[in-house]
Enzyme design. Sequence first.
Site, PDB file in Angstrom:
ATOM      1  N   ALA A 173       0.721  -1.198  -0.005  1.00 28.22           N
ATOM      2  CA  ALA A 173       0.044  -0.086  -0.023  1.00 28.22           C
ATOM      3  C   ALA A 173       0.827   1.157   0.036  1.00 28.22           C
ATOM      4  O   ALA A 173       1.876   1.303   0.871  1.00 28.22           O
ATOM      5  CB  ALA A 173      -0.920  -0.012   1.233  1.00 28.22           C
ATOM      6  N   GLY A 179      -0.377   4.864  -1.090  1.00 31.32           N
ATOM      7  CA  GLY A 179      -1.214   6.105  -0.665  1.00 31.32           C
ATOM      8  C   GLY A 179      -1.484   6.530   0.717  1.00 31.32           C
ATOM      9  O   GLY A 179      -0.912   7.599   1.274  1.00 31.32           O
ATOM     10  N   GLU A 216      -6.890  12.130  -2.391  1.00 34.54           N
ATOM     11  CA  GLU A 216      -7.010  10.885  -3.393  1.00 34.54           C
ATOM     12  C   GLU A 216      -8.378  10.834  -4.117  1.00 34.54           C
ATOM     13  O   GLU A 216      -9.269  11.774  -3.412  1.00 34.54           O
ATOM     14  CB  GLU A 216      -6.714   9.421  -2.814  1.00 34.54           C
ATOM     15  CG  GLU A 216      -5.460   9.426  -2.286  1.00 34.54           C
ATOM     16  CD  GLU A 216      -4.970   7.947  -1.854  1.00 34.54           C
ATOM     17  OE1 GLU A 216      -5.983   7.231  -1.471  1.00 34.54           O
ATOM     18  OE2 GLU A 216      -3.713   7.770  -1.755  1.00 34.54           O
ATOM     19  N   ARG A 237     -14.948   0.799  -3.565  1.00 29.41           N
ATOM     20  CA  ARG A 237     -14.237   1.321  -2.330  1.00 29.41           C
ATOM     21  C   ARG A 237     -13.827   2.541  -2.643  1.00 29.41           C
ATOM     22  O   ARG A 237     -12.982   2.922  -3.813  1.00 29.41           O
ATOM     23  CB  ARG A 237     -13.034   0.336  -2.091  1.00 29.41           C
ATOM     24  CG  ARG A 237     -12.327   0.902  -1.175  1.00 29.41           C
ATOM     25  CD  ARG A 237     -11.056  -0.041  -1.040  1.00 29.41           C
ATOM     26  NE  ARG A 237     -10.049   0.223  -2.255  1.00 29.41           N
ATOM     27  CZ  ARG A 237      -8.838   0.302  -2.056  1.00 29.41           C
ATOM     28  NH1 ARG A 237      -8.185   0.389  -1.024  1.00 29.41           N
ATOM     29  NH2 ARG A 237      -8.107   0.587  -3.110  1.00 29.41           N
TER      30      ARG A 237
HETATM   31  C1  LIG Z   1      -0.415  -2.105  -4.491  1.00 23.54           C
HETATM   32  C2  LIG Z   1      -1.334  -1.841  -3.699  1.00 23.54           C
HETATM   33  C3  LIG Z   1      -1.474  -0.517  -3.155  1.00 23.54           C
HETATM   34  C4  LIG Z   1      -2.644  -0.327  -2.132  1.00 23.54           C
HETATM   35  N1  LIG Z   1      -2.475   0.929  -1.857  1.00 23.54           N
HETATM   36  C5  LIG Z   1      -3.613   1.021  -0.668  1.00 23.54           C
HETATM   37  C6  LIG Z   1      -3.624   2.392   0.156  1.00 23.54           C
HETATM   38  O1  LIG Z   1      -2.956   3.182  -0.157  1.00 23.54           O
HETATM   39  N2  LIG Z   1      -4.631   2.381   1.148  1.00 23.54           N
HETATM   40  C7  LIG Z   1      -5.533   1.577   1.394  1.00 23.54           C
HETATM   41  O2  LIG Z   1      -6.289   1.804   2.390  1.00 23.54           O
HETATM   42  N3  LIG Z   1      -5.377   0.390   0.805  1.00 23.54           N
HETATM   43  C8  LIG Z   1      -4.523   0.058  -0.211  1.00 23.54           C
HETATM   44  N4  LIG Z   1      -4.502  -1.100  -0.957  1.00 23.54           N
HETATM   45  C9  LIG Z   1      -5.488  -2.125  -0.429  1.00 23.54           C
HETATM   46  C10 LIG Z   1      -4.856  -2.687   0.783  1.00 23.54           C
HETATM   47  O3  LIG Z   1      -3.623  -2.798   0.911  1.00 23.54           O
HETATM   48  C11 LIG Z   1      -5.518  -4.163   1.263  1.00 23.54           C
HETATM   49  O4  LIG Z   1      -6.716  -4.033   1.184  1.00 23.54           O
HETATM   50  C12 LIG Z   1      -4.989  -4.411   2.799  1.00 23.54           C
HETATM   51  O5  LIG Z   1      -3.637  -4.255   3.083  1.00 23.54           O
HETATM   52  C13 LIG Z   1      -5.575  -5.832   3.098  1.00 23.54           C
HETATM   53  O6  LIG Z   1      -4.854  -6.296   4.073  1.00 23.54           O
HETATM   54  P1  LIG Z   1      -5.364  -7.597   4.633  1.00 23.54           P
HETATM   55  O7  LIG Z   1      -4.549  -7.764   6.091  1.00 23.54           O
HETATM   56  O8  LIG Z   1      -6.622  -8.059   4.612  1.00 23.54           O
HETATM   57  O9  LIG Z   1      -4.482  -8.700   3.777  1.00 23.54           O
HETATM   58  P2  LIG Z   1      -3.127  -8.729   3.279  1.00 23.54           P
HETATM   59  O10 LIG Z   1      -2.381  -7.507   3.555  1.00 23.54           O
HETATM   60  O11 LIG Z   1      -3.095  -9.048   1.702  1.00 23.54           O
HETATM   61  O12 LIG Z   1      -2.696 -10.156   3.999  1.00 23.54           O
HETATM   62  C14 LIG Z   1      -3.102 -11.417   3.484  1.00 23.54           C
HETATM   63  C15 LIG Z   1      -2.290 -12.658   4.316  1.00 23.54           C
HETATM   64  O13 LIG Z   1      -3.111 -13.678   4.243  1.00 23.54           O
HETATM   65  C16 LIG Z   1      -2.332 -14.614   3.810  1.00 23.54           C
HETATM   66  N5  LIG Z   1      -2.796 -15.925   3.490  1.00 23.54           N
HETATM   67  C17 LIG Z   1      -3.622 -15.801   2.295  1.00 23.54           C
HETATM   68  N6  LIG Z   1      -4.221 -16.950   2.338  1.00 23.54           N
HETATM   69  C18 LIG Z   1      -3.614 -18.041   3.085  1.00 23.54           C
HETATM   70  C19 LIG Z   1      -3.771 -19.185   3.438  1.00 23.54           C
HETATM   71  N7  LIG Z   1      -4.524 -20.054   2.589  1.00 23.54           N
HETATM   72  N8  LIG Z   1      -2.933 -19.635   4.439  1.00 23.54           N
HETATM   73  C20 LIG Z   1      -2.244 -18.977   5.110  1.00 23.54           C
HETATM   74  N9  LIG Z   1      -1.930 -17.485   4.892  1.00 23.54           N
HETATM   75  C21 LIG Z   1      -2.666 -16.988   3.819  1.00 23.54           C
HETATM   76  C22 LIG Z   1      -1.188 -14.042   3.011  1.00 23.54           C
HETATM   77  O14 LIG Z   1      -0.004 -14.714   2.859  1.00 23.54           O
HETATM   78  C23 LIG Z   1      -0.816 -12.870   3.658  1.00 23.54           C
HETATM   79  O15 LIG Z   1      -0.042 -12.875   4.758  1.00 23.54           O
HETATM   80  C24 LIG Z   1      -3.346  -1.530  -1.856  1.00 23.54           C
HETATM   81  C25 LIG Z   1      -3.304  -2.648  -2.492  1.00 23.54           C
HETATM   82  C26 LIG Z   1      -2.364  -3.034  -3.353  1.00 23.54           C
HETATM   83  C27 LIG Z   1      -2.317  -4.335  -3.794  1.00 23.54           C
END
Ligand SMILES: Cc1cc2nc3c(=O)[nH]c(=O)nc-3n(C[C@H](O)[C@H](O)[C@H](O)COP(=O)(O)OP(=O)(O)OC[C@H]3O[C@@H](n4cnc5c(N)ncnc54)[C@H](O)[C@@H]3O)c2cc1C
Length: 534
Positions: free
Chosen positions: A46, A48, A116, A380
């Site tokens: 992420a 931004g 943004e 979103r």
């Molecule tokens: C390039 C990019 C830029 C972004 N910029 C922004 C921003 O600026 N602001 C914002 O609010 N959002 C942003 N987003 C969105 C935001 O980053 C994500 O929605 C948020 O980080 C998701 O967090 P999470 O903890 O749900 O998942 P993640 O951070 O993706 O973590 C998921 C975890 O689950 C694990 N996992 C998955 N499946 C399994 C399994 N079967 N067994 C064991 N482990 C597993 C993965 O390995 C990982 O560790 C961005 C996304 C991307 C891709």
Amino acid sequence: MKVEKTDFLIVGSGIAGLSLALKLKDFGEVVILTKKRKFETATSLAQGGIACVMGEDDSFDLHIQDTLIAGDGLCDRKIVELVVRSAPERIAELLSLGVNFDRDPDDPRKFHLGLEGGHSRRRILHVGDYTGRAIENVLIERVVASSNIRLLEHHFVADLLLSETGEGRRLVSGVLAFDLLHGEPKIYLADFVALCTGGAGKVYLYTSNPDTATGDGIALAARANCRIANMEFFQFHPTCLYHPKAKNFLISEALRGEGAILLNPEGKPFMHRYDPVRKELAPRDIVTRAIDFELKKTGGECVYLDITHLPSDYIKKRFPYIYETCLKYGIDITTQPIPVVPAAHYLCGGVYTNEYGQTDILNLFAVGECAYTGLHGANRLASNSLLEGLVFAHQASLKIKELYPQLKGRVPPPRINEPKIEDIKDEKIFISHNWDLIRKIMWDFVGIVRSIKMLEFAQKRLNLLIEEISANWGGFYLDLDVMELKNIAIVAELIVRSAISRKESRGTHYLLDYPEKREDFLKPTILLLNGFSI
Ligand SMILES: Cc1cc2nc3c(=O)[nH]c(=O)nc-3n(C[C@H](O)[C@H](O)[C@H](O)COP(=O)(O)OP(=O)(O)OC[C@H]3O[C@@H](n4cnc5c(N)ncnc54)[C@H](O)[C@@H]3O)c2cc1C
């Protein structure tokens, strides 16, 4: 098979999983299982930042309004209010853990707030243009330092182990996990399980998401017969770097917040023709569709994002990561427009949860991008997702603490206690070919602009693939590619089925056959798994 027992089991080490672990560590033992290295998450990518009302000209009402407008009629207002109003408290926690958001250079008592698309005020807290990495690092540091949390890398969660109480109520008793480093299946029993598995961008050929984003949590919950909601709403980010050697590098929306202009392949601005008032700062679905139309009209391969109007020193300071990365590919963003294309970015739907992140199973939670909470509706608002992860980790911790006395040590053992593990008999080319097919079908027919004909075509192809996967690789395999293939197949099928059922255009879902919004579709799309078992 090895069996271990813990109080709280968390799947995933992004903002959702790590925050939840820190909230629970003082109440019992926490195990976090994560399928790759701990920092391989969308959170780390992420750029931004994270939205929170901070500015003197801002208010909760404005942030709520902006979120509702982006969500295009489908947000759950109660959830939007909860998230927006609790943001300052959750941000204060991050600050106390040690996240140093950038300060205003003119008044260091205040934070520097980014702007943004879709936000009517500056309200994005950030750390340079690598906010996610800064947050992830701090959370990991805290988790690793805690004696009550065990974080196990290269542990893939393959299945949820279910049980029933005497009164017929379904519970989750733990998970089947594969230790991928040692090639060993293990069972983890727990009183509570939280899916924090992130998004599903890997179902599409082009995505900004990390390789981990294969929708595993959604597939796990769907197999356990939990409701899945709003899968048709996949947000495409308008601006990913277009370069043969760049693997899905995102060019943050914050550049447009600082006045960057989009140019079509002929070098001409075009956003004023699609959204005369907000132009480049229109919500993502509008900007993405505008780029899609321009590319189709001109036959070009990419459009350009031009930020050269700003002083070179400011660009380098405000966007150091983007500047350095583009320079590595031979693009100096201080003097040249950046070639960009849209890519699959964020799944607005997911496992259906209530305001505590609770799924249809009492002690199974889903938090972060894998969950549907009602916050995002049909689209979103930028920088609301890190916030959603934080807020719902807190909410889930409240409910878990409330239920803990009642469930501690009382969850019955799973119905199946020794799942069978199969050997791969075929060459791996069958697996990788099916991976590519699914991602291409989704990109070509279930992308930015859809039609019923395209969706039905995709559905037929996917159903055939699912039959084949089920016939050949129906059981459990100690192999990440096979297991993830099954998950992307399930998620793709859910996306297509949801898209076909929504006969209107709203938010990120644009259907050529039904270009208008319809009153009778003012509700989330809710589905169960389609009866197949893979
Ligand atoms: C390039 C990019 C830029 C972004 N910029 C922004 C921003 O600026 N602001 C914002 O609010 N959002 C942003 N987003 C969105 C935001 O980053 C994500 O929605 C948020 O980080 C998701 O967090 P999470 O903890 O749900 O998942 P993640 O951070 O993706 O973590 C998921 C975890 O689950 C694990 N996992 C998955 N499946 C399994 C399994 N079967 N067994 C064991 N482990 C597993 C993965 O390995 C990982 O560790 C961005 C996304 C991307 C891709």
